[in-house]
Design an enzyme around this catalytic site. Structure first.
Site, PDB file in Angstrom:
ATOM      1  N   ASN A  16       0.837  -1.211   0.000  1.00  0.00           N
ATOM      2  CA  ASN A  16       0.000   0.000   0.000  1.00  0.00           C
ATOM      3  C   ASN A  16       0.866   1.253   0.000  1.00  0.00           C
ATOM      4  OD1 ASN A  16      -3.046  -0.435   0.148  1.00  0.00           O
ATOM      5  ND2 ASN A  16      -2.244  -2.023   1.498  1.00  0.00           N
ATOM      6  N   MET A  90       1.047  -2.675  11.914  1.00  0.00           N
ATOM      7  CA  MET A  90       0.373  -3.683  12.732  1.00  0.00           C
ATOM      8  C   MET A  90       0.697  -3.506  14.213  1.00  0.00           C
ATOM      9  SD  MET A  90      -1.334  -4.851  10.364  1.00  0.00           S
ATOM     10  CE  MET A  90      -2.000  -6.420   9.869  1.00  0.00           C
ATOM     11  N   ILE A  92      -1.197  -2.017  17.915  1.00  0.00           N
ATOM     12  CA  ILE A  92      -2.329  -1.404  18.599  1.00  0.00           C
ATOM     13  C   ILE A  92      -1.824  -0.085  19.175  1.00  0.00           C
ATOM     14  CG2 ILE A  92      -3.884  -1.605  20.578  1.00  0.00           C
ATOM     15  CD1 ILE A  92      -3.895  -4.656  20.010  1.00  0.00           C
ATOM     16  N   LEU A  93      -2.561   0.986  18.915  1.00  0.00           N
ATOM     17  CA  LEU A  93      -2.092   2.314  19.327  1.00  0.00           C
ATOM     18  C   LEU A  93      -2.799   2.762  20.602  1.00  0.00           C
ATOM     19  CD1 LEU A  93      -2.072   3.753  15.745  1.00  0.00           C
ATOM     20  CD2 LEU A  93      -0.048   3.480  17.186  1.00  0.00           C
ATOM     21  N   HIS A 107      -8.110  -0.946   6.046  1.00  0.00           N
ATOM     22  CA  HIS A 107      -8.412  -2.257   6.600  1.00  0.00           C
ATOM     23  C   HIS A 107      -9.104  -3.096   5.527  1.00  0.00           C
ATOM     24  CE1 HIS A 107      -9.144  -5.248   9.642  1.00  0.00           C
ATOM     25  NE2 HIS A 107     -10.366  -5.370   9.160  1.00  0.00           N
ATOM     26  N   THR A 139      -8.926   6.045  15.652  1.00  0.00           N
ATOM     27  CA  THR A 139      -9.308   6.430  17.007  1.00  0.00           C
ATOM     28  C   THR A 139      -8.734   5.380  17.959  1.00  0.00           C
ATOM     29  OG1 THR A 139     -11.335   5.119  17.009  1.00  0.00           O
ATOM     30  CG2 THR A 139     -11.505   7.386  16.164  1.00  0.00           C
ATOM     31  N   ASP A 143      -9.439  -0.364  14.414  1.00  0.00           N
ATOM     32  CA  ASP A 143     -10.234  -0.462  13.187  1.00  0.00           C
ATOM     33  C   ASP A 143     -11.618   0.186  13.350  1.00  0.00           C
ATOM     34  OD1 ASP A 143      -8.128  -1.793  11.889  1.00  0.00           O
ATOM     35  OD2 ASP A 143      -8.797  -3.723  12.639  1.00  0.00           O
ATOM     36  N   GLU A 172      -7.352  -2.162  -2.622  1.00  0.00           N
ATOM     37  CA  GLU A 172      -6.681  -1.280  -1.643  1.00  0.00           C
ATOM     38  C   GLU A 172      -5.769  -0.284  -2.349  1.00  0.00           C
ATOM     39  OE1 GLU A 172      -5.941  -3.364   2.539  1.00  0.00           O
ATOM     40  OE2 GLU A 172      -4.680  -4.237   0.992  1.00  0.00           O
TER      41      GLU A 172
HETATM   42  C1  GAR Z   1      -3.142  -4.663   4.030  1.00  0.00           C
HETATM   43  O1  GAR Z   1      -3.985  -5.622   3.441  1.00  0.00           O
HETATM   44  C2  GAR Z   1      -3.890  -3.846   5.069  1.00  0.00           C
HETATM   45  O2  GAR Z   1      -5.217  -3.607   4.717  1.00  0.00           O
HETATM   46  C3  GAR Z   1      -3.787  -4.750   6.272  1.00  0.00           C
HETATM   47  O3  GAR Z   1      -2.466  -5.224   6.240  1.00  0.00           O
HETATM   48  C4  GAR Z   1      -2.055  -5.356   4.870  1.00  0.00           C
HETATM   49  C5  GAR Z   1      -0.689  -4.703   4.722  1.00  0.00           C
HETATM   50  O4  GAR Z   1      -0.158  -4.973   3.438  1.00  0.00           O
HETATM   51  N1  GAR Z   1      -4.087  -4.025   7.497  1.00  0.00           N
HETATM   52  C6  GAR Z   1      -4.827  -4.537   8.484  1.00  0.00           C
HETATM   53  O5  GAR Z   1      -5.251  -5.678   8.497  1.00  0.00           O
HETATM   54  C7  GAR Z   1      -5.092  -3.567   9.637  1.00  0.00           C
HETATM   55  N2  GAR Z   1      -5.937  -4.142  10.618  1.00  0.00           N
HETATM   56  P1  GAR Z   1       0.978  -4.049   2.822  1.00  0.00           P
HETATM   57  O6  GAR Z   1       2.108  -3.974   3.865  1.00  0.00           O
HETATM   58  O7  GAR Z   1       1.417  -4.791   1.592  1.00  0.00           O
HETATM   59  O8  GAR Z   1       0.404  -2.699   2.526  1.00  0.00           O
END
Ligand code: GAR
Length: 186
Positions: A16, A90, A92-93, A107, A139, A143, A172
């Site tokens: 992303n 990844m 938790i904040l 997400h 927040t 999520d 995404e």
């Molecule tokens: C993505 O699919 C994102 O939506 C997810 O982690 C992946 C990261 O991929 N995030 C979550 O699940 C947040 N709860 P990337 O490092 O290739 O962008």
């Protein structure tokens, strides 16, 4: 006119982040820095290869979640971004972060369904005919937060988890840059 600044936070693959840099950096926004909590994240080389400065802040070097979040907040503030963009970050904040930083997150599900780290898999086995992607404000609720943009992704009869996941990721990569422009009113 000066480009609006963003900072990206990531933990892993960074696909992303890559899409955001490739689609927006130096055109509509300036990616002032990318920050990771994981010294082994694949995304580090990707960001550097695309000319974006990377800061590595290993969370293991801090005694508590709050201490790490305080260091992260201080690092983000060095760049004065208009918005901080979580892209596969990844962690938790704590409220140390959420009370001081305006941030958005992506997400891989139709929130409020399937929060947490397995959004794609839980969507796939849900029995529903679609999953999706959501960009939302960050927040203190994981999520949670107001939705910026959301798009559904159909679950097709011949889909495997892998083929569905691939379409979720492709969605995404299109949705997140659009959501950033929307939040920045560009
Ligand atoms: C993505 O699919 C994102 O939506 C997810 O982690 C992946 C990261 O991929 N995030 C979550 O699940 C947040 N709860 P990337 O490092 O290739 O962008």
């Amino acid at each position: 006119m000066a480009l609006k600044k963003i900072v990206i936070l990531f933990s892993g693959r960074g696909s992303n982040m890559q899409s955001i840099i490739e689609k927006l950096h130096g055109k509509s926004v300036e990616v002032a820095a990318a920050i990771t909590n994981n010294p082994n994240a694949k995304g580090i080389e990707i960001a550097r290869g695309l000319g974006v400065h990377v800061d590595i802040l290993p969370h293991t070097e801090y005694a508590s979640r709050e201490e790490f979040d305080a260091a992260l907040v201080a690092k983000i503030r060095e760049y004065s971004p208009e918005i901080t963009v979580l892209a596969g970050f990844m962690r938790i904040l704590s409220t140390v972060f959420t009370d001081s930083i305006k941030a958005i997150n992506i997400h891989p599900s139709l929130l409020p369904l399937f929060k947490g780290k397995d959004g794609i898999q839980e969507s796939f086995i849900s029995g529903m005919d679609k999953g999706g992607v959501t960009v939302h404000f960050v927040t203190s609720e994981m999520d949670g937060g107001e939705i910026v943009l959301q798009e559904s992704v159909p679950i097709l009869s011949g889909d495997t988890l892998e083929s569905f996941a691939q379409r979720v990721h492709a969605t995404e990569h299109e949705l997140y840059p659009k959501a950033i422009l929307k939040v920045l009113a560009i």
